[in-house]
Enzyme design. Sequence first.
Site, mmCIF file in Angstrom:
data_model
loop_
_atom_site.group_PDB
_atom_site.id
_atom_site.type_symbol
_atom_site.label_atom_id
_atom_site.label_comp_id
_atom_site.label_asym_id
_atom_site.label_seq_id
_atom_site.Cartn_x
_atom_site.Cartn_y
_atom_site.Cartn_z
ATOM 1 N N GLY A 71 7.684 1.362 4.941
ATOM 2 C CA GLY A 71 7.835 1.429 3.495
ATOM 3 C C GLY A 71 8.810 0.386 2.967
ATOM 4 O O GLY A 71 8.595 -0.203 1.902
ATOM 5 N N ASN A 151 12.132 10.840 -3.309
ATOM 6 C CA ASN A 151 12.576 11.282 -1.981
ATOM 7 C C ASN A 151 13.714 12.300 -2.024
ATOM 8 O O ASN A 151 13.896 13.070 -1.097
ATOM 9 C CB ASN A 151 12.982 10.089 -1.105
ATOM 10 C CG ASN A 151 13.863 9.101 -1.817
ATOM 11 O OD1 ASN A 151 13.543 8.638 -2.899
ATOM 12 N ND2 ASN A 151 14.992 8.777 -1.227
ATOM 13 N N GLN A 179 6.678 9.174 -0.142
ATOM 14 C CA GLN A 179 6.898 10.622 -0.033
ATOM 15 C C GLN A 179 5.692 11.432 -0.486
ATOM 16 O O GLN A 179 5.526 12.570 -0.060
ATOM 17 C CB GLN A 179 8.134 11.033 -0.853
ATOM 18 C CG GLN A 179 9.441 10.488 -0.325
ATOM 19 C CD GLN A 179 9.899 11.169 0.974
ATOM 20 O OE1 GLN A 179 9.427 12.231 1.349
ATOM 21 N NE2 GLN A 179 10.822 10.531 1.673
ATOM 22 N N HIS A 199 5.666 7.460 8.881
ATOM 23 C CA HIS A 199 6.551 8.422 9.552
ATOM 24 C C HIS A 199 6.932 9.621 8.700
ATOM 25 O O HIS A 199 7.609 10.529 9.174
ATOM 26 C CB HIS A 199 7.779 7.719 10.139
ATOM 27 C CG HIS A 199 8.836 7.291 9.180
ATOM 28 N ND1 HIS A 199 9.939 8.048 8.925
ATOM 29 C CD2 HIS A 199 8.971 6.174 8.440
ATOM 30 C CE1 HIS A 199 10.724 7.406 8.070
ATOM 31 N NE2 HIS A 199 10.149 6.269 7.756
ATOM 32 N N CYS A 322 25.973 9.767 0.108
ATOM 33 C CA CYS A 322 27.262 9.336 0.640
ATOM 34 C C CYS A 322 27.498 9.840 2.048
ATOM 35 O O CYS A 322 27.064 10.914 2.435
ATOM 36 C CB CYS A 322 28.411 9.742 -0.255
ATOM 37 S SG CYS A 322 28.397 11.430 -0.751
HETATM 38 C C1 LIG Z 1 10.520 6.869 -1.154
HETATM 39 C C2 LIG Z 1 10.752 6.038 0.055
HETATM 40 N N1 LIG Z 1 10.496 4.728 0.001
HETATM 41 C C3 LIG Z 1 10.674 3.931 1.056
HETATM 42 C C4 LIG Z 1 11.142 4.422 2.246
HETATM 43 C C5 LIG Z 1 11.363 3.484 3.397
HETATM 44 O O1 LIG Z 1 10.325 3.600 4.325
HETATM 45 P P1 LIG Z 1 10.502 3.143 5.847
HETATM 46 O O2 LIG Z 1 11.452 4.085 6.473
HETATM 47 O O3 LIG Z 1 9.108 3.253 6.404
HETATM 48 O O4 LIG Z 1 10.966 1.744 5.833
HETATM 49 C C6 LIG Z 1 11.419 5.780 2.360
HETATM 50 C C7 LIG Z 1 11.936 6.354 3.614
HETATM 51 O O5 LIG Z 1 13.084 6.705 3.726
HETATM 52 C C8 LIG Z 1 11.232 6.612 1.230
HETATM 53 O O6 LIG Z 1 11.510 7.917 1.257
#
Ligand SMILES: Cc1ncc(COP(=O)(O)O)c(C=O)c1O
Length: 386
Positions: A71, A151, A179, A199, A322
Amino acid sequence: MKLVYLDNAATTAIDAEVEKFMQKCQLGLYGNASSIHKKGREAKEELEKARKVIAKSIGAKEKEIIFTSGGTEANNFAVKGVAFANKGKGRRIITTKIEHECVLNSCRWLEEQGWKVTYLGVDGKGFVSGKELEKAIRKDTVLVSIIHGNNEIGVIQDLKELHEICKRHDVLFHTDACQSYTKAELKAEWADLITLNAHKIHGPKGVGALYIKERVKISPWQHGGGHERGMRSGTENLAGIAGFAKAVELAVDDKEGKKRMAKLRDCLISELLKIPRTTLNGPRGERRLCNNANVSFAGVEGEGIVAALDAKGVCASTGSACASRSLEPSHVLIALENNPERAHGSVRFTLSRYSTKEEVKYAAKCAGEVVEKLRKISPLESERER
Ligand SMILES: Cc1ncc(COP(=O)(O)O)c(C=O)c1O
């Protein structure tokens, strides 16, 4: 001690079937998908099969799916790739204050390169206003990037409405759907670019995809041998991509999964809200991710609760980003309501399709015990009582 894993927004356990399939691919399909011999052709065939599965899952064309390392890469590619390819039109981008850090930091980096970025606020439940978006669009705006399912607080934006506004003003629209993918309805026609990853849905880590609608102007971000139609060079992670597609198939086939998770989510939320002075962060119902419960416990720190829950075998996470008290609270919770105490006291519990009612009940019971205990020793509480 039993282990209750309720941090599925951070990542999920790989599905046994996905793992088995990946192993088969890893061992058998070791050819390079760019090679023209038999082993190369075999690998290429599996790669294209996976592309078809992902494309079909959102109603896209196969050639509109570009595989990435996850992502983060897909979001970087979408934001920076569109910004650079369209800089002739303008150097303005619109995003929100509740994006994942990989979108926010890509935007901040672009600001350093001379782009102008507007960070839209949200209402008390986390919704972006279409009116605010429309007001923010200028002639030189080239991209709007708005997260689909958040997220942290699970709020789901109305992509269709937001995309319509962008279309009216001839601005490209990207959404980060890491998500929400397979957990909420998602259609390729609702955006010009969509970020997906594996994942969060019981697939492997380090694999993702970017849907890029045909004819969208985007500059490649990773240069090399011209893989993925020249859009993303690098030998494809075939086992990972095949595992991603398998995870998508399993999630899509589990028709009742979303409903089951939503029921469990509501049960968890109502159990957590029985704990005195607890508030729900984000909306209720259909506009909330089916696996997300995020609450704030007044008078205590989220980190302390997460550590104490961990000691009882419950894996959750802070709503706040944090790592220690001295750091800033979650940007998402602050965007909802500028209330640092509420942000610091937030905890996120996220379910998967394997979560059970007993786990949810156990986690809520532990949270109640932990909050009560921590409140007794909390300096915030002694101040309140004075
Ligand atoms: C909303 C969102 N975008 C992007 C990511 C990043 O994805 P990745 O862990 O596959 O790089 C995450 C994962 O933490 C996510 O929750």
